[in-house]
Design an enzyme around this catalytic site. Structure first.
Site, PDB file in Angstrom:
ATOM      1  NE  ARG A  99      -7.401   6.294   2.135  1.00 49.61           N
ATOM      2  CZ  ARG A  99      -7.876   5.379   3.084  1.00 49.61           C
ATOM      3  NH1 ARG A  99      -9.018   6.025   3.424  1.00 49.61           N
ATOM      4  NH2 ARG A  99      -7.703   4.016   3.139  1.00 49.61           N
ATOM      5  CG  ASP A 111      -8.951  -2.777  -4.254  1.00 53.79           C
ATOM      6  OD1 ASP A 111      -8.290  -2.011  -3.325  1.00 53.79           O
ATOM      7  OD2 ASP A 111      -9.420  -3.637  -3.765  1.00 53.79           O
ATOM      8  NE  ARG A 150      -3.772  -0.363   0.157  1.00 53.47           N
ATOM      9  CZ  ARG A 150      -5.161  -0.655   0.774  1.00 53.47           C
ATOM     10  NH1 ARG A 150      -5.153  -1.483   1.476  1.00 53.47           N
ATOM     11  NH2 ARG A 150      -5.680   0.550   0.579  1.00 53.47           N
ATOM     12  CE1 TYR A 193     -12.817  -6.559   2.302  1.00 59.71           C
ATOM     13  CE2 TYR A 193     -11.121  -8.271   1.723  1.00 59.71           C
ATOM     14  CZ  TYR A 193     -11.382  -7.036   2.491  1.00 59.71           C
ATOM     15  OH  TYR A 193     -10.472  -6.630   3.270  1.00 59.71           O
ATOM     16  NE  ARG A 196     -10.215   8.177  -3.350  1.00 59.31           N
ATOM     17  CZ  ARG A 196     -11.488   7.940  -3.213  1.00 59.31           C
ATOM     18  NH1 ARG A 196     -11.913   8.611  -4.256  1.00 59.31           N
ATOM     19  NH2 ARG A 196     -12.288   7.116  -2.670  1.00 59.31           N
TER      20      ARG A 196
HETATM   21  O1  CP3 Z   1      -0.013  -1.440  -2.733  1.00 55.48           O
HETATM   22  C1  CP3 Z   1      -0.489  -0.249  -3.246  1.00 55.48           C
HETATM   23  O2  CP3 Z   1      -0.142   0.781  -3.020  1.00 55.48           O
HETATM   24  C2  CP3 Z   1      -1.088  -0.781  -4.639  1.00 55.48           C
HETATM   25  C3  CP3 Z   1      -2.503  -0.658  -4.764  1.00 55.48           C
HETATM   26  C4  CP3 Z   1      -3.491  -1.501  -3.736  1.00 55.48           C
HETATM   27  C5  CP3 Z   1      -4.805  -0.849  -3.376  1.00 55.48           C
HETATM   28  N1  CP3 Z   1      -5.191  -1.777  -2.542  1.00 55.48           N
HETATM   29  C6  CP3 Z   1      -5.169   0.520  -3.505  1.00 55.48           C
HETATM   30  C7  CP3 Z   1      -6.299   1.106  -2.776  1.00 55.48           C
HETATM   31  C8  CP3 Z   1      -3.394  -2.809  -3.225  1.00 55.48           C
HETATM   32  C9  CP3 Z   1      -2.232  -3.793  -3.486  1.00 55.48           C
HETATM   33  C10 CP3 Z   1      -4.619  -3.142  -2.518  1.00 55.48           C
HETATM   34  C11 CP3 Z   1      -4.769  -4.280  -1.924  1.00 55.48           C
HETATM   35  C12 CP3 Z   1      -5.994  -4.528  -1.152  1.00 55.48           C
HETATM   36  N2  CP3 Z   1      -7.185  -4.092  -1.363  1.00 55.48           N
HETATM   37  C13 CP3 Z   1      -6.088  -5.337  -0.266  1.00 55.48           C
HETATM   38  C14 CP3 Z   1      -5.030  -6.147   0.346  1.00 55.48           C
HETATM   39  C15 CP3 Z   1      -3.864  -5.868   1.280  1.00 55.48           C
HETATM   40  C16 CP3 Z   1      -4.502  -5.342   2.566  1.00 55.48           C
HETATM   41  O3  CP3 Z   1      -4.696  -4.114   2.999  1.00 55.48           O
HETATM   42  O4  CP3 Z   1      -5.020  -6.262   3.403  1.00 55.48           O
HETATM   43  C17 CP3 Z   1      -7.340  -5.315   0.453  1.00 55.48           C
HETATM   44  C18 CP3 Z   1      -7.882  -6.231   1.565  1.00 55.48           C
HETATM   45  C19 CP3 Z   1      -8.042  -4.487  -0.688  1.00 55.48           C
HETATM   46  C20 CP3 Z   1      -9.565  -4.115  -0.402  1.00 55.48           C
HETATM   47  C21 CP3 Z   1      -9.716  -2.770  -0.168  1.00 55.48           C
HETATM   48  N3  CP3 Z   1      -9.319  -1.558  -0.878  1.00 55.48           N
HETATM   49  C22 CP3 Z   1     -10.123  -2.059   1.133  1.00 55.48           C
HETATM   50  C23 CP3 Z   1     -10.412  -2.891   2.218  1.00 55.48           C
HETATM   51  C24 CP3 Z   1     -10.244  -0.757   0.872  1.00 55.48           C
HETATM   52  C25 CP3 Z   1     -10.436   0.222   1.761  1.00 55.48           C
HETATM   53  C26 CP3 Z   1      -9.688   0.582   3.028  1.00 55.48           C
HETATM   54  C27 CP3 Z   1      -8.267   0.946   2.774  1.00 55.48           C
HETATM   55  O5  CP3 Z   1      -7.365   0.011   2.979  1.00 55.48           O
HETATM   56  O6  CP3 Z   1      -7.870   1.883   2.024  1.00 55.48           O
HETATM   57  C28 CP3 Z   1      -9.631  -0.527  -0.346  1.00 55.48           C
HETATM   58  C29 CP3 Z   1      -9.400   0.882  -1.051  1.00 55.48           C
HETATM   59  C30 CP3 Z   1      -8.236   1.187  -1.495  1.00 55.48           C
HETATM   60  N4  CP3 Z   1      -7.368   0.300  -2.326  1.00 55.48           N
HETATM   61  C31 CP3 Z   1      -7.541   2.435  -1.538  1.00 55.48           C
HETATM   62  C32 CP3 Z   1      -6.092   2.413  -2.155  1.00 55.48           C
HETATM   63  C33 CP3 Z   1      -5.348   3.348  -2.494  1.00 55.48           C
HETATM   64  C34 CP3 Z   1      -8.221   3.477  -0.891  1.00 55.48           C
HETATM   65  C35 CP3 Z   1      -9.142   4.323  -1.857  1.00 55.48           C
HETATM   66  C36 CP3 Z   1      -9.405   5.752  -1.327  1.00 55.48           C
HETATM   67  O7  CP3 Z   1      -8.650   6.549  -1.579  1.00 55.48           O
HETATM   68  O8  CP3 Z   1     -10.457   5.994  -0.782  1.00 55.48           O
END
Ligand code: CP3
Length: 349
Positions: free
Chosen positions: A31, A77, A27, A153, A40
């Site tokens: 943000r 994602d 990640r 999910y 964003r």
């Molecule tokens: O690593 C990176 O920066 C690459 C991009 C990436 C995102 N999500 C972008 C994202 C990666 C590799 C993920 C993986 C992901 N997504 C996982 C596995 C890793 C982990 O954190 O356990 C999971 C479970 C998700 C599902 C997901 N996506 C959730 C639960 C959420 C909301 C909460 C959160 O963690 O932000 C997201 C949204 C998300 N995915 C954002 C980003 C940058 C935030 C979006 C925003 O700006 O509102």
């Protein structure tokens, strides 16, 4: 694609012990970066950002431009696969993802695996753009969620506290739940193979909820699907390393490595370094496992922990990372400090 292993991340995943260790952060785009928040704020929604190749490529490159990590992870994602299969998906600020829950075998049959690849074409386009833009030392990391974690999910309809629905289904009706997992295994293989074909040099399978299953269900729903994905990808791309991240797997980490055939193993922050060194590092390159809160805290707490981790894993294949994703409130200057500490870790190994 020529595969000279000159990039530090690929060398470590191939089994070399490097000092300083290569690094990237789960990640790492998101943000905590003002330049992410700026994009964003101007975008319609998160899914649209993932499906706009210029935007996804830019967001992939943002952290690497600032900190020169050894790996650039594609901005996308794990829920883009359910989206591509036709499940309704939205992200609400502060609430996380919201999906229309899959509740029955009929719901599974309404998914559309035939359309997955065309709907994800912009994602593969983004991979190609990043591959063309990266410097020769940085590796491009593709990824997907593991079938089990993605299924949590899809069935819960979002984040869950006790995972009651998805576990109940998996325990009650192995055949119909297995149909969902099979669909996800096939989709994941296709998606990761397409990412590799577009220029991803390594892929990671995020299994964020691997740690909620007892041993026999873990074997069935975590290990077995992962083993199938790894073997299918190895047939097509034998030289591309695969990292598995079965977060929370605890004592099952060892079985996960030997039975799935992953090249690298992502450790969550609770895996003891001594245990990982003795039991895991000779079987796979270890990746991890700094507590993400230490990156929020910074200062001497961060410095001490980073040095300790580098010392404990020196001498074997090691990729520095966090034990889970970068937290939203992380001060960017602490990531800068981490980059500096790692580049100086020559002195402490
Ligand atoms: O690593 C990176 O920066 C690459 C991009 C990436 C995102 N999500 C972008 C994202 C990666 C590799 C993920 C993986 C992901 N997504 C996982 C596995 C890793 C982990 O954190 O356990 C999971 C479970 C998700 C599902 C997901 N996506 C959730 C639960 C959420 C909301 C909460 C959160 O963690 O932000 C997201 C949204 C998300 N995915 C954002 C980003 C940058 C935030 C979006 C925003 O700006 O509102």
């Amino acid at each position: 694609m020529p595969k000279g292993r000159t990039k530090p991340l690929l060398r470590a995943l191939g089994g070399e012990a490097l000092t300083p260790p290569p690094w990237w952060l789960m990640r790492q785009a998101g943000r905590y970066l003002p330049e992410y928040r700026a994009i964003r704020a101007g975008a319609k929604d998160f899914v649209e950002m993932c499906l706009t190749p210029t935007v996804a490529a830019e967001l992939t490159l943002q952290p690497v431009r600032r900190y020169h990590m050894d790996g650039a992870i594609l901005f996308s994602d794990i829920l883009m696969l359910p989206y591509a299969l036709g499940q309704k998906l939205s992200f609400r600020e502060g609430e996380g993802p919201i999906l229309e829950p899959i509740e029955s075998y009929d719901d599974i049959r309404r998914l559309k695996p035939g359309q997955t690849m065309s709907r994800l074409e912009p994602v593969f386009d983004a991979v190609q753009r990043v591959a063309e833009a990266l410097d020769p030392f940085t590796s491009l990391i593709g990824f997907a969620g593991s079938p089990w974690t993605v299924a949590t999910y899809m069935v819960e309809g979002g984040v869950s506290k006790d995972f009651r629905r998805v576990k109940s289904w998996a325990y009650r009706d192995v055949d119909s739940f297995g149909a969902l997992i099979n669909l996800l295994v096939e989709g994941t293989v296709d998606v990761l193979a397409a990412q590799m074909a577009a220029g991803a040099e390594v892929v990671q399978l995020f299994d964020s909820w691997a740690g909620i299953l007892p041993e026999s269900a873990f074997g069935h729903w975590v290990i077995e699907p992962t083993r199938r994905i790894v073997s299918a990808l190895k047939r097509r791309f034998p030289d591309h390393p695969i990292i598995g991240f079965p977060r929370g797997a605890g004592l099952l980490y060892e079985r996960y490595i030997t039975e799935t055939g992953v090249d690298g193993i992502g450790l969550d922050a609770m895996v003891p370094a001594g245990y990982a060194r003795a039991r895991l590092q000779h079987q796979a390159a270890v990746q991890g496992n700094l507590d993400p809160v230490l990156l929020v805290v910074g200062g001497t707490a961060l410095e001490t922990a980073v040095k300790e981790l580098c010392r404990r894993f020196a001498g074997g294949p090691f990729v520095f990372n966090l034990g889970h994703g970068v937290l939203p409130g992380t001060p960017p200057e602490n990531v800068e400090m981490l980059a500096r500490l790692l580049s100086e870790s020559n002195a402490i190994a």
